[in-house]
Motif scaffolding. Sequence first.
Motif, mmCIF file in Angstrom:
data_model
loop_
_atom_site.group_PDB
_atom_site.id
_atom_site.type_symbol
_atom_site.label_atom_id
_atom_site.label_comp_id
_atom_site.label_asym_id
_atom_site.label_seq_id
_atom_site.Cartn_x
_atom_site.Cartn_y
_atom_site.Cartn_z
ATOM 1 N N ASP A 109 0.831 -1.209 0.000
ATOM 2 C CA ASP A 109 0.000 0.000 0.000
ATOM 3 C C ASP A 109 0.866 1.260 0.000
ATOM 4 O O ASP A 109 0.545 2.254 -0.657
ATOM 5 N N LEU A 112 2.098 1.877 -3.411
ATOM 6 C CA LEU A 112 1.004 2.331 -4.270
ATOM 7 C C LEU A 112 0.795 3.839 -4.139
ATOM 8 O O LEU A 112 0.387 4.506 -5.100
ATOM 9 N N PRO A 116 3.709 6.652 -7.561
ATOM 10 C CA PRO A 116 3.187 7.679 -8.489
ATOM 11 C C PRO A 116 3.750 9.072 -8.213
ATOM 12 O O PRO A 116 3.883 9.883 -9.136
ATOM 13 N N THR A 120 6.817 10.341 -11.550
ATOM 14 C CA THR A 120 5.985 11.134 -12.441
ATOM 15 C C THR A 120 6.787 12.306 -12.995
ATOM 16 O O THR A 120 7.388 13.064 -12.232
ATOM 17 N N GLU A 179 -2.147 -5.201 -8.206
ATOM 18 C CA GLU A 179 -2.520 -3.784 -8.161
ATOM 19 C C GLU A 179 -1.298 -2.902 -8.377
ATOM 20 O O GLU A 179 -1.355 -1.892 -9.093
ATOM 21 N N LEU A 180 -0.203 -3.281 -7.741
ATOM 22 C CA LEU A 180 1.018 -2.496 -7.883
ATOM 23 C C LEU A 180 1.547 -2.569 -9.313
ATOM 24 O O LEU A 180 1.989 -1.557 -9.878
ATOM 25 N N HIS A 182 -0.261 -3.001 -11.961
ATOM 26 C CA HIS A 182 -1.180 -2.181 -12.762
ATOM 27 C C HIS A 182 -0.860 -0.698 -12.571
ATOM 28 O O HIS A 182 -0.894 0.085 -13.544
ATOM 29 N N CYS A 183 -0.541 -0.315 -11.340
ATOM 30 C CA CYS A 183 -0.176 1.073 -11.059
ATOM 31 C C CYS A 183 1.031 1.500 -11.883
ATOM 32 O O CYS A 183 1.044 2.591 -12.474
ATOM 33 N N LEU A 184 2.047 0.650 -11.950
ATOM 34 C CA LEU A 184 3.245 0.966 -12.723
ATOM 35 C C LEU A 184 2.947 1.012 -14.215
ATOM 36 O O LEU A 184 3.508 1.832 -14.950
ATOM 37 N N GLN A 186 0.177 1.966 -15.493
ATOM 38 C CA GLN A 186 -0.519 3.226 -15.722
ATOM 39 C C GLN A 186 0.460 4.391 -15.807
ATOM 40 O O GLN A 186 0.235 5.353 -16.550
ATOM 41 N N LEU A 187 1.539 4.305 -15.051
ATOM 42 C CA LEU A 187 2.549 5.366 -15.085
ATOM 43 C C LEU A 187 3.332 5.347 -16.386
ATOM 44 O O LEU A 187 3.647 6.399 -16.959
#
Length: 586
Positions: A109, A112, A116, A120, A179-180, A182-184, A186-187
Amino acid sequence: MGLNDVILLETMLEQDRRRSAPNMDPTQHHTFFVAKHYLRQNFSLGHDDLLSGIVDGEGDCGIDAIHLFANSMCVRDDTPLGMLGRRTRLELVITQTKNTAGFTEPPIDKLLVSLPKLLTFGRDEATLAQSANPRLIEVTRRFLETYRALELPELQINVVFAALRAQEVHPGIQRKAKELEHCLSQLFAACEPQVRFLGAVEISNLARHATSITRKLILAENPISTDMEGGYVAVVRLADYEKFITGRSGELDSPLFEANVRDYEGETAVNQSIQDTLEQPDPAEDFWWLNNGVTIVAEKVQPANKMLELKSPQIVNGLQTSWEIYKRRSSNSSTDRRSVLVKVIEAQDNAARERIIRATNSQTAFGPSTLRATDQVQRHIEEYLGSKGLYYERRRRYYFNQGMPVDKIVSIDQMGQAVLSILVQTPHIARSSPSKIFDPGIYEKVFAPDRELPTYYACVKILRAAGDFLVVDGGIGIVEDFQYHLAMLLGMVLTGHEQPEPRDVASLAEADFSTGVARELLRLIQAEYERANRSKRVLLLDKLAKDAFVTEHVLQRGREFLHGTTQTAAPTQRRASRHRERSKGF
């Protein structure tokens, strides 16, 4: 996995700490141990590289270590990116290590939320500095700048969670890892993210697995050798040579070229000619007829029919040819039967290996550390530091690969940084561009052949003492940003001279230092950093540490302190007494 696996790993950790990092905090050693054995499987890094990526401590944002690699080569401040070319494989490895019996959701978490903000483009670094430590900000900035600077790079981000006493990964944790990932994604849309969990068994297996240093070179015909054992001349099909110089993911294997004194020179007339020859084959001519070929030096060469098995091979000449052969992979070369000429020389002795490197690159101006390592002054420094129980790495990773204690290894770059800081008084260059020590004109100042050898030992001792003090006083995250300025001021104060001479510094070789004076000098440096921030609005420590303007003002404060004219300075007699105090921590 059972209790025995955990016990065996604990034993392995303790043995490694006693051997390779006896003075390292056990918690930090856990991070060091996991990062070392995970990274060494696929990447080229020395002890300086490994330690530079450890960000554990206050403001680590849930990250214990973070390392950046391009084509398997560790990227630091002044790593030359121009030689990497197109389709570079860029890899960011994030490691978190805990001495726990399982994996939990909170660390995931935390990433997560943190990643970002850290990864970024256009991030607000002033705001970021309120929650992230300077070293973490610098490494992630380097990653963003490198990714933007490279042309069409392939990006891989690996996040490694290590739990030293873990037995299994709960399915809920696996879902959280997705989830992590997917987060990466998205970045970075083109990113290949991977989250990996290492328990006691996996960590033990990594530590037991010996890094491969043997490679096979497939030949077109049996090699030619002379009466002198260990030398071979052969032709190698272009396709087979491509395989030899290509890494696990299709990238050019940069570590093979560490002993080559030149970088890839790009679209020069000579390289364009090599390209034309490769792309427009003449059926009446073989490639090796028109090209000087490649020279490879290895510690051991074992011939077996149309194959040579090479231990620790280094391509010491032929980088431009190798690059052009590698670049031709984009064309259809499956039917190309042409070959490149390859000389392979077995050189078990370091001196012989260095003579070959120097001779095969005699047409090239001196510069990189791999060639300077053959200088007599470097040999003398190695011998002298050896008498003091230190291992001087004229060659990258030479002693590190032998498992010598990391706190006893002194790299040629660190030696240069120490001398730049204390004798040349340019700590901003030591911080930002350590490779400048190999530039003509600067090298001769840093490594003067007639200088007393105790001078080099004293410089390293002062630099490391400054680093040790900073770790205790403020944590590992601030060390690089204050160490070089602090070493410069210590050199001035301990010798009593505004511009110490080598003989003055040499007299400090056996001296003990005081934490009291170091603390006073650190306050002076911090005050100048704050002043520079007010005038230049540069908040980030690493940028201030690399600023010549800051060095100029820190030097002036040091002169005032030396002569007892600053308000914070104690009377000269009391300061001189404190200089002679002995302290266990410094």
